[in-house]
Design a protein around this motif. Sequence first.
Motif, mmCIF file in Angstrom:
data_model
loop_
_atom_site.group_PDB
_atom_site.id
_atom_site.type_symbol
_atom_site.label_atom_id
_atom_site.label_comp_id
_atom_site.label_asym_id
_atom_site.label_seq_id
_atom_site.Cartn_x
_atom_site.Cartn_y
_atom_site.Cartn_z
ATOM 1 N N ALA A 139 0.834 -1.207 0.000
ATOM 2 C CA ALA A 139 0.000 0.000 0.000
ATOM 3 C C ALA A 139 0.862 1.248 0.000
ATOM 4 O O ALA A 139 0.456 2.301 -0.488
ATOM 5 C CB ALA A 139 -0.916 0.005 1.221
ATOM 6 N N ALA A 140 2.067 1.130 0.554
ATOM 7 C CA ALA A 140 2.983 2.285 0.578
ATOM 8 C C ALA A 140 4.404 1.802 0.782
ATOM 9 O O ALA A 140 4.654 0.807 1.468
ATOM 10 C CB ALA A 140 2.612 3.264 1.684
ATOM 11 N N ILE A 141 5.328 2.531 0.172
ATOM 12 C CA ILE A 141 6.754 2.337 0.398
ATOM 13 C C ILE A 141 7.283 3.644 0.989
ATOM 14 O O ILE A 141 6.971 4.726 0.482
ATOM 15 C CB ILE A 141 7.483 1.976 -0.905
ATOM 16 C CG1 ILE A 141 6.990 0.601 -1.410
ATOM 17 C CG2 ILE A 141 8.994 1.953 -0.696
ATOM 18 C CD1 ILE A 141 7.503 0.209 -2.777
ATOM 19 N N ILE A 142 8.030 3.515 2.066
ATOM 20 C CA ILE A 142 8.553 4.679 2.783
ATOM 21 C C ILE A 142 10.063 4.519 2.860
ATOM 22 O O ILE A 142 10.552 3.401 3.115
ATOM 23 C CB ILE A 142 7.997 4.743 4.234
ATOM 24 C CG1 ILE A 142 6.476 4.600 4.243
ATOM 25 C CG2 ILE A 142 8.433 6.021 4.948
ATOM 26 C CD1 ILE A 142 6.001 3.239 4.674
ATOM 27 N N SER A 143 10.814 5.603 2.672
ATOM 28 C CA SER A 143 12.263 5.476 2.772
ATOM 29 C C SER A 143 12.935 6.789 3.166
ATOM 30 O O SER A 143 12.570 7.850 2.671
ATOM 31 C CB SER A 143 12.857 5.003 1.437
ATOM 32 O OG SER A 143 14.242 4.752 1.560
ATOM 33 N N ASN A 144 13.878 6.661 4.077
ATOM 34 C CA ASN A 144 14.871 7.704 4.304
ATOM 35 C C ASN A 144 16.119 7.124 3.643
ATOM 36 O O ASN A 144 16.891 6.401 4.271
ATOM 37 C CB ASN A 144 15.088 7.936 5.800
ATOM 38 C CG ASN A 144 16.080 9.057 6.072
ATOM 39 O OD1 ASN A 144 16.756 9.540 5.174
ATOM 40 N ND2 ASN A 144 16.179 9.454 7.331
ATOM 41 N N GLY A 194 -3.191 3.431 -6.250
ATOM 42 C CA GLY A 194 -3.494 4.300 -5.114
ATOM 43 C C GLY A 194 -2.436 4.252 -4.028
ATOM 44 O O GLY A 194 -2.483 5.018 -3.065
ATOM 45 N N GLY A 195 -1.478 3.350 -4.192
ATOM 46 C CA GLY A 195 -0.378 3.247 -3.234
ATOM 47 C C GLY A 195 0.618 4.376 -3.441
ATOM 48 O O GLY A 195 0.680 4.989 -4.517
ATOM 49 N N THR A 196 1.405 4.656 -2.419
ATOM 50 C CA THR A 196 2.306 5.816 -2.473
ATOM 51 C C THR A 196 3.752 5.448 -2.155
ATOM 52 O O THR A 196 4.017 4.518 -1.389
ATOM 53 C CB THR A 196 1.861 6.912 -1.479
ATOM 54 O OG1 THR A 196 1.851 6.362 -0.141
ATOM 55 C CG2 THR A 196 0.488 7.451 -1.824
ATOM 56 N N LEU A 197 4.644 6.208 -2.739
ATOM 57 C CA LEU A 197 6.060 6.195 -2.371
ATOM 58 C C LEU A 197 6.336 7.522 -1.681
ATOM 59 O O LEU A 197 6.075 8.587 -2.254
ATOM 60 C CB LEU A 197 6.940 6.073 -3.615
ATOM 61 C CG LEU A 197 8.444 6.331 -3.401
ATOM 62 C CD1 LEU A 197 9.071 5.246 -2.524
ATOM 63 C CD2 LEU A 197 9.184 6.432 -4.734
ATOM 64 N N THR A 198 6.846 7.465 -0.460
ATOM 65 C CA THR A 198 7.159 8.685 0.292
ATOM 66 C C THR A 198 8.604 8.607 0.768
ATOM 67 O O THR A 198 9.002 7.628 1.406
ATOM 68 C CB THR A 198 6.220 8.843 1.508
ATOM 69 O OG1 THR A 198 4.865 8.777 1.070
ATOM 70 C CG2 THR A 198 6.456 10.178 2.206
ATOM 71 N N MET A 238 2.084 8.974 -6.158
ATOM 72 C CA MET A 238 1.019 7.957 -6.066
ATOM 73 C C MET A 238 0.938 7.172 -7.364
ATOM 74 O O MET A 238 1.058 7.723 -8.444
ATOM 75 C CB MET A 238 -0.336 8.622 -5.792
ATOM 76 C CG MET A 238 -1.472 7.618 -5.679
ATOM 77 S SD MET A 238 -3.097 8.409 -5.540
ATOM 78 C CE MET A 238 -2.995 9.047 -3.878
ATOM 79 N N LYS A 239 0.754 5.863 -7.222
ATOM 80 C CA LYS A 239 0.569 5.010 -8.408
ATOM 81 C C LYS A 239 -0.877 5.155 -8.880
ATOM 82 O O LYS A 239 -1.812 4.883 -8.113
ATOM 83 C CB LYS A 239 0.892 3.566 -8.086
ATOM 84 C CG LYS A 239 0.766 2.639 -9.303
ATOM 85 C CD LYS A 239 1.312 1.274 -8.997
ATOM 86 C CE LYS A 239 1.159 0.351 -10.180
ATOM 87 N NZ LYS A 239 1.786 -0.959 -9.902
ATOM 88 N N GLU A 240 -1.047 5.588 -10.124
ATOM 89 C CA GLU A 240 -2.406 5.832 -10.635
ATOM 90 C C GLU A 240 -2.846 4.741 -11.588
ATOM 91 O O GLU A 240 -2.019 3.999 -12.102
ATOM 92 C CB GLU A 240 -2.428 7.198 -11.331
ATOM 93 C CG GLU A 240 -2.160 8.330 -10.344
ATOM 94 C CD GLU A 240 -2.073 9.678 -11.023
ATOM 95 O OE1 GLU A 240 -1.589 9.741 -12.181
ATOM 96 O OE2 GLU A 240 -2.497 10.681 -10.407
#
Length: 200
Positions: free
Chosen positions: A127-132, A156-160, A198-200
């Motif tokens: 649903a989401a990928i998060i990265s520092n 609808g998933g996000t990369l932040t 966001m993946k559309e």
Amino acid sequence: MNNHYYTENPDLAHDLEQWSFELRGKTFQFLTDSGVFSRNTVDFGSRVLIDAFEWEVLPEGKLLDVGCGYGPIGLTLASFSGRTVEMIDVNQRAVALAQENAKKNHVENVDIHTSNIYADIHEKQYAAIISNPPIRAGKKVVHEILSEAHPLLVIGGTLTVVIQKKQGAPSAEKKMKDIFGNVEIVTKDKGYYILKSMKE
């Protein structure tokens, strides 16, 4: 010597430290060691990312914390979102610390293991990928994290990600726009940019 935090086996002598830190109003206990990123405190970029991340608007699914280090981002998001967070890092010492910190903070909805970027992840989609991202590992590694995220997200998933302006935020912003067709600067704080696509 392999003593960078982004190497697989930092060969520095162990020097364990334990301290507490408040994230989103909850006090966490962290065990850290030599050879891991930001061992003395939760770095400012991670704090900005944790505060800015919105899981409530995401589709169903697990979250993936890429380059989790000793665990502040993934453990906080698992604690508050109730979702399972897969937490990966190439650094085996960091992964062992993150596993220990999950136990210390009674966070059970996590799956923490070693993986070189996405090489050994456990799910097909998130649903989401998060990265520092590990800026010192170089632009190629950072851009691989960005470019290979797209097929791993549900619609609808996000990369932040969090990146300092002086360490390549504008270039990462352009890369994310090229890959996803969209990018948003969620927030800026002291030169740190939170970028979201966001993946559309």
